[in-house]
Structure formats: structure tokens, C-alpha cells
Design a protein around this motif. Structure first.
Motif, PDB file in Angstrom:
ATOM      1  N   GLU A 105       3.228   8.156   0.143  1.00  0.00           N
ATOM      2  CA  GLU A 105       1.872   7.646   0.272  1.00  0.00           C
ATOM      3  C   GLU A 105       0.853   8.662  -0.244  1.00  0.00           C
ATOM      4  O   GLU A 105       1.125   9.859  -0.322  1.00  0.00           O
ATOM      5  N   GLY A 106      -0.343   8.167  -0.567  1.00  0.00           N
ATOM      6  CA  GLY A 106      -1.450   9.024  -0.934  1.00  0.00           C
ATOM      7  C   GLY A 106      -2.234   9.439   0.280  1.00  0.00           C
ATOM      8  O   GLY A 106      -2.107   8.855   1.363  1.00  0.00           O
ATOM      9  N   GLY A 111      -3.904   6.032  -3.677  1.00  0.00           N
ATOM     10  CA  GLY A 111      -2.842   6.892  -4.166  1.00  0.00           C
ATOM     11  C   GLY A 111      -1.465   6.428  -3.702  1.00  0.00           C
ATOM     12  O   GLY A 111      -1.257   6.166  -2.521  1.00  0.00           O
ATOM     13  N   GLN A 112      -0.520   6.307  -4.626  1.00  0.00           N
ATOM     14  CA  GLN A 112       0.882   6.025  -4.336  1.00  0.00           C
ATOM     15  C   GLN A 112       1.725   6.735  -5.392  1.00  0.00           C
ATOM     16  O   GLN A 112       1.340   6.782  -6.563  1.00  0.00           O
ATOM     17  N   THR A 142       2.619  16.235  -4.714  1.00  0.00           N
ATOM     18  CA  THR A 142       2.429  16.135  -3.277  1.00  0.00           C
ATOM     19  C   THR A 142       2.067  14.717  -2.862  1.00  0.00           C
ATOM     20  O   THR A 142       1.240  14.057  -3.507  1.00  0.00           O
ATOM     21  N   VAL A 143       2.682  14.261  -1.757  1.00  0.00           N
ATOM     22  CA  VAL A 143       2.313  13.006  -1.107  1.00  0.00           C
ATOM     23  C   VAL A 143       1.959  13.320   0.339  1.00  0.00           C
ATOM     24  O   VAL A 143       2.164  14.442   0.816  1.00  0.00           O
ATOM     25  N   GLU A 460       1.580  -2.556  -5.561  1.00  0.00           N
ATOM     26  CA  GLU A 460       0.949  -1.709  -4.555  1.00  0.00           C
ATOM     27  C   GLU A 460       0.977  -2.373  -3.185  1.00  0.00           C
ATOM     28  O   GLU A 460       1.260  -1.730  -2.167  1.00  0.00           O
ATOM     29  N   ASN A 461       0.664  -3.654  -3.142  1.00  0.00           N
ATOM     30  CA  ASN A 461       0.642  -4.371  -1.868  1.00  0.00           C
ATOM     31  C   ASN A 461       2.033  -4.512  -1.263  1.00  0.00           C
ATOM     32  O   ASN A 461       2.215  -4.331  -0.051  1.00  0.00           O
TER      33      ASN A 461
END
Length: 629
Positions: A105-106, A111-112, A142-143, A460-461
């Protein structure tokens, strides 16, 4: 080799052999999920001070495991205050192939990250590190909040923090290294004091959805879901009128909804009614009416007024900023922080300044603002945008002992106090920092009327489907079924379409978009000018009502075939994301099923065991209702 070592009885050499065996395993990329978790739990922890030096032995990290959960804390055992930049809670050579698929995750919802350990990909429009310029530890990708790794094509490892009260967790990686840290932002840990570093979860298994079930269950113990049922349905002004929305636009669509589709309960005025960001109780000249009166007209039609607000930001021209510069997050020189100096300055009416959620007067302002809109204006639904700025990095807060996570959460708590029982939608928000503070969460970038947007937003969804109904209701953004749109819609980069008329999309691409929205199981808001909508497109919109409330479950991130189990039927989703026809196979439980396609109502006949779609057209989707005979 092993026999000679054992025969000599050398404990030291035997230990050396096993170390070499682990090393060879890592090099060959044969490590299992269980082995990775074992190595993770024994990896060293390091406390790093603001000047970059290590705090050991002055600061001690505690990690107490119970199954897959770990309680973590850091204690200052010295007699001096320690300004801590970060706590590296795990740092190891992961021993996985660079081709290992990942998902993370962002920090903020735009962000993804997907791809692999060696070649990560931005599965998003506006990444944290580039668009928002959030610093990454040691240049590693980085996430935030969570990371999954697909090990050996069968097992998946899920790593996450299950709370976010004070600190954000960072998962930094390369093709060789995994570095998990807690960003402490230079906060000072006093002698003899301890900080809870949030709870950590490390689990593995073959079923993607079951791992997410465990994660959301663990999160709910720290951040219980704010429930607001049923799943909201409504209309939003942004995608047909943009920032040029007028009182008449809203009134016309309100009248249409009341007369034709009152199930679209919430009528939401989006960005454009206000003169400047920050002056939310004033109406801009272009709106052409009193906002509170327009909202009252919505109520008079027995519908619910909804409104867009970006509470954490202020334009430099706004009355709010001019009268209260002391309410803003400061820079290192003690002046209000211009957000464009450290990151993205805002998509219009910027560069934005940021209200400080730790300031008592800001908290009071938030509560009074939302109480006015709730009680006097009758608003029952708030779309909160630009929430990321409430947790902006690189600033100085009124409360010097508060992190940016705490600043955001205190501001949100003040908003909840004023909004009372209204529905709160988080948009452009810090995802993990919003846990337990919102009823709904935008799960994608803004939708545009073009295939590339429908494809990317759809993914994304669906990537965030595991959050829906468990952390909050997901908002997959508006459903668009007509070509006509706003004449001056601004995107996150501040670019507009400036009235350019786009070529119309084929029906199959609109239906693909509709299928991803329905598969999300989340909210349903129309983004078209309903007064101009063709009857056949209205019929499609009706097919999506009400939302299922359950996200479709998928085997992996390819999202080819998904399933949603309802009480009276099972819904199957088949997607073709590509440019050539594909075959899709739907596996059915034991028994005989009558299959019907949702949008056309076409009877697909009776099927047992499986249903084959021999050639699903490019950019297409099928939504199939299966009822047991």
C-alpha cells in the motif's frame, strides 16, 4: 560433508554447516514462506537517532511474539533525551528470488506498488516518492502499512502493522534486502520512557483472501470499524460539471433524481462551490446561489444533502489563511509551511497551507465548522478530500511531542465530533492513519471517460477489495455511463481537459467499468448529468442497485474471475483486461445452476461444474448471476 562434520562431533562446525545451508538456500531462492518468517523473527532491530547514529545501548527495542502477532516497543534506558529518527524493527537478507511478486500500500490512497522485488511497479497515478516526495529509507523502494510477497507460487507472506495510533510503518525492499521500520520523525524519547511501536503481524498461507481476513480482524481490535449502513448510493457533481458547478446544475439533477431514481439518496456538491480552499461556509461567485439554500432544496425533495470539504488545507488567498496563519503547520523557520516546498502543492487554488491538527484552536474550528454544516445546513454526508495534507511530512506542529500521524488523527477526531451521525468519506487520505476514523474510503484515483482509466482504476479498486465492509465501505469512485463530462475538470497534477470533446467510448468499455464498480461491493455514486442520460444507460445504472456490500473474491492480482456469494444467488465476474479475446472458465459448486448475464438479462442456460466463456472480447467483462436449481 554433513557426515564428516557430525562424525567429528564439532558443535561449532555443525552450526557453521547449517548457516551455510541457509545461505545456499537463500542464494538459490528456494526459501519457503515459513523459513522467511523464521528469519524475520530473528532479524536484528536498530534504533537510529536524528543525526544518523545508532542509539544502542541507550535505547532498547522489545518484540514479544504471540503466534503471528508481535507487540513492539522502544525504551530509553539512558539518562538523556533521545531524538529518534526511526526504529528499524527487522532488517534481513530475505533470500527470495528477485522475481518474487509483491504488493504494498501507499502512504496515501493514490499510491500502490506491485511488480516484483527486483522490478517494482507503480500501480497508481501519483506515487508517494515522486509526486508527494515522501522520503524513502536508504533509497529502497518503500510501501506503507502492509506488504505481501508471493513465495514459490503457492504461499503468500503478509506483513503488516495492525494499528496506526502514533507511527507509520515502512516496508523497504530490494532484490536482496527487506528492511521494516517505524518512522519516529525525530520525536524525543525521554529518559525512562517507552513508546508503543504499533502491533505487527507476520503470517503466511496459500489463500490470498483468508490472509486479508486475518489482517482486517487484527486491525479491528485496535481500530473498530465506524459503521454506517447501508452502503451509500447517490450522485456527485464533479464528473459532469467539475469546479464550474452551479446551483442550477445541482437543482436540475436533484429534481431528476427525486422524480426518477430516489434510491440515489445522497446528492453531493463537489469542489467548486467555495471561493477559496478553506472558506467552506462561503459561496463562490460562479456558483450562483447560496449553498445552504441549495442543500435545503435537496432536503425538500426528501433526499440527503452531501458536500465536498477539504478541511486540512487553505489557499493563500483564503480568509482563513489571512486571519489565522498561526493555525498552520510551520516550516523550520517558524513560518506557515508551503506544501509545494516539500512535495505536491495542490491541484488548484494553491500552493496550499496545512491546518495543524494538534492546535487546540484548529480542533475547535473543525468541530464548529462541521457542526454548522451538519445542524444548520442539514448535511448528512461529507466527502473529505486532500486529507493527506493533514499528515504531511517535514513540518513542525504546535504540539512538539506529536507525530504527523497524531496530528491527522486529532484533527479527524475533532471533525467526527462536529459531524455527529453524518457519513464521512475519506478521499486522498493517508490510508493506515485513517483506520477507525472514516465510514468510507476512496479506493482509487479519479475516474476519467477513457479505456485506460477504466482499466487502471478498476485494478486499483479490486486490489483494495479486502478492505470493503471490514475496515469501511470502499468508494470505487463514480460510475460513468455517458460520454459527456465536465468542461474543465482538473486532475491531481493541475491539468484540465479545457473543454476538449473526447471521442465516445464503446459500450463494452462502459460495461467493463460498471463491472469493476459492482465487483468492488462498495459505494455507488453516479457521475453523469442525469438530466441528459439516455434511458438505456439509466437501465444499466439500475442494474447496479443496490451495491452488494461484498467485494468479489479473487485467487490473485490478475483479477480474471471473481465471485461474490449472496444469500439468494452467487455472482461471478469475468474480466478481459487485454487487447485480444481470451477464454475464461467459471468453476461452479456442486449442483445445477441457471446462469443469467446481469446487464443484458440474457439467459445463459443451465450449467454444472463449470461455465466456459470461449472468447471474451477485449476490454470487456461479464457479470453472471447463478441461481441453484
Amino acid at each position: 560433508m554433513s557426515k564428516r562434520l557430525i562424525k567429528k562431533g564439532s558443535v561449532g562446525r555443525l552450526a557453521l554447516f547449517f548457516c551455510m545451508l541457509v545461505l545456499v538456500t537463500a542464494v538459490n531462492g528456494q526459501q519457503t514462506a515459513a523459513e522467511l518468517l523464521t528469519r524475520l523473527k530473528t532479524a536484528p532491530a536498530t534504533v537510529v537517532l536524528s543525526n544518523g547514529s545508532k542509539a544502542s545501548p541507550a535505547a532498547v527495542v522489545s518484540r514479544v511474539w504471540k503466534g503471528g502477532l508481535c507487540k513492539m516497543s522502544v525504551t530509553n534506558t539512558s539518562a538523556k533525551p533521545l531524538p529518534i529518527r526511526e526504529v528499524i524493527i527487522f532488517d534481513l537478507q530475505h533470500g527470495l528470488p528477485g522475481t518474487t511478486p509483491i504488493y504494498g500500500e501507499g502512504f496515501q490512497k493514490l499510491g500502490q506498488t506491485g511488480g516484483t522485488l527486483a522490478k517494482p511497479e507503480d500501480w497508481c497515478t501519483y506515487p508517494d516518492r515522486t509526486h508527494y516526495k515522501i522520503p524513502e529509507p536508504e533509497g529502497l523502494r518503500t510501501v506503507y502499512g502492509m506488504l505481501t510477497l508471493q513465495v514459490k507460487n503457492t504461499d503468500r507472506v503478509l506483513l503488516a502493522t495492525t494499528s496506526c495510533n502514533k507511527f507509520i510503518s515502512r516496508f523497504s525492499f530490494s532484490d536482496k534486502r527487506l528492511r521494516i521500520s517505524i518512522d519516529c520523525e525525530g520525536m524525543v524519547l525521554q529518559p525512562g520512557k517507552s513508546w508503543n511501536l504499533e502491533e505487527f503481524l507476520a503470517i503466511a498461507g496459500p489463500d490470498r483472501e483468508k490472509l486479508y481476513d486475518q489482517l482486517t480482524a487484527a486491525i479491528s481490535k485496535h481500530h473498530p470499524r465506524l459503521k454506517h449502513d447501508p452502503v451509500p448510493m447517490g450522485w456527485c457533481s464533479w464528473y459532469c460539471f467539475g469546479p464550474n458547478v452551479t446551483a442550477k446544475n445541482v437543482a436540475d439533477n436533484t429534481g431528476w433524481i427525486a422524480g426518477h431514481l430516489p434510491q440515489l439518496k445522497y446528492v453531493q456538491i463537489d469542489d467548486g462551490y467555495q471561493p477559496w480552499m478553506g472558506d467552506w461556509l462561503d459561496a463562490g461567485k460562479a456558483f450562483g446561489g447560496d449553498v445552504s439554500e441549495v442543500l435545503q432544496q435537496i432536503r425538500s425533495k426528501k433526499l440527503d444533502p452531501a458536500i465536498w470539504v477539504a478541511p486540512f488545507i487553505a489557499s493563500p488567498q483564503s480568509r482563513l489563511f489571512k486571519e489565522h496563519p498561526d493555525w498552520m503547520v510551520k516550516d523550520s523557520a517558524g513560518q506557515p509551511l508551503r506544501s509545494d516546498k516539500i512535495g505536491f502543492g495542490g491541484w488548484r487554488q494553491g500552493p496550499w497551507y496545512v491546518l495543524d491538527g494538534t492546535h487546540p484552536q484548529v480542533q475547535q474550528f473543525f468541530t464548529e465548522l462541521f457542526r454548522t454544516m451538519r445542524e444548520k445546513w442539514g448535511v448528512t454526508y461529507f466527502k473529505l478530500d486532500a486529507n493527506y495534507w493533514g499528515a504531511i511530512h517535514g513540518g513542525v506542529h504546535y504540539d512538539k511531542n506529536a507525530t504527523r500521524i497524531e496530528a491527522y488523527r486529532r484533527g479527524m477526531q475533532a471533525i467526527l465530533k462536529g459531524s455527529k451521525d453524518a457519513f464521512i468519506l475519506g478521499c486522498n487520505h493517508p490510508i493506515w492513519a485513517s483506520l477507525g476514523l472514516i465510514h468510507g474510503s476512496r479506493s482509487s484515483m479519479d475516474t476519467w471517460r477513457k479505456w485506460e482509466s477504466f482499466r487502471d482504476i478498476g485494478r486499483e479498486n479490486l486490489l483494495r477489495g479486502w478492505q470493503n465492509g471490514r475496515l469501511w465501505w470502499n468508494d470505487p469512485d463514480c460510475i460513468l455511463l455517458e460520454d459527456g463530462g465536465a468542461t474543465d475538470v482538473m486532475d491531481q497534477a493541475g491539468k484540465g481537459v479545457a473543454g476538449k470533446k473526447k471521442q465516445g467510448l464503446p459500450l463494452n468499455e462502459f460495461l467493463f467499468h460498471a463491472a469493476t464498480v459492482y465487483a468492488s461491493g462498495g459505494m455507488l455514486l453516479s457521475g453523469d448529468d442525469l438530466t441528459k442520460m439516455r434511458p438505456e444507460r439509466v437501465a444499466i445504472l439500475k442494474k447496479l442497485m443496490p451495491p452488494t456490500g461484498k467485494a468479489a473474491r479473487f485467487a490473485n492480482e490478475h483479477f480474471e474471475v471473481g465471485v461474490t456469494a449472496m444469500k439468494d444467488k452467487t455472482i461471478y465476474f469475468a474480466f478481459n483486461w487485454g487487447d485480444a479475446p481470451v477464454e475464461r472458465t467459471i468453476s461452479l459448486p456442486a449442483g445445477r445452476y441457471r446462469l443469467t448475464e446481469l446487464f443484458t438479462g440474457k439467459d445463459l442456460g443451465i450449467a454444472e461444474q463449470e461455465y466456459k466463456i470461449p472468447a471474451l472480447a477485449p476490454h470487456s467483462a461479464l457479470v453472471i448471476n447463478a441461481v441453484k436449481k
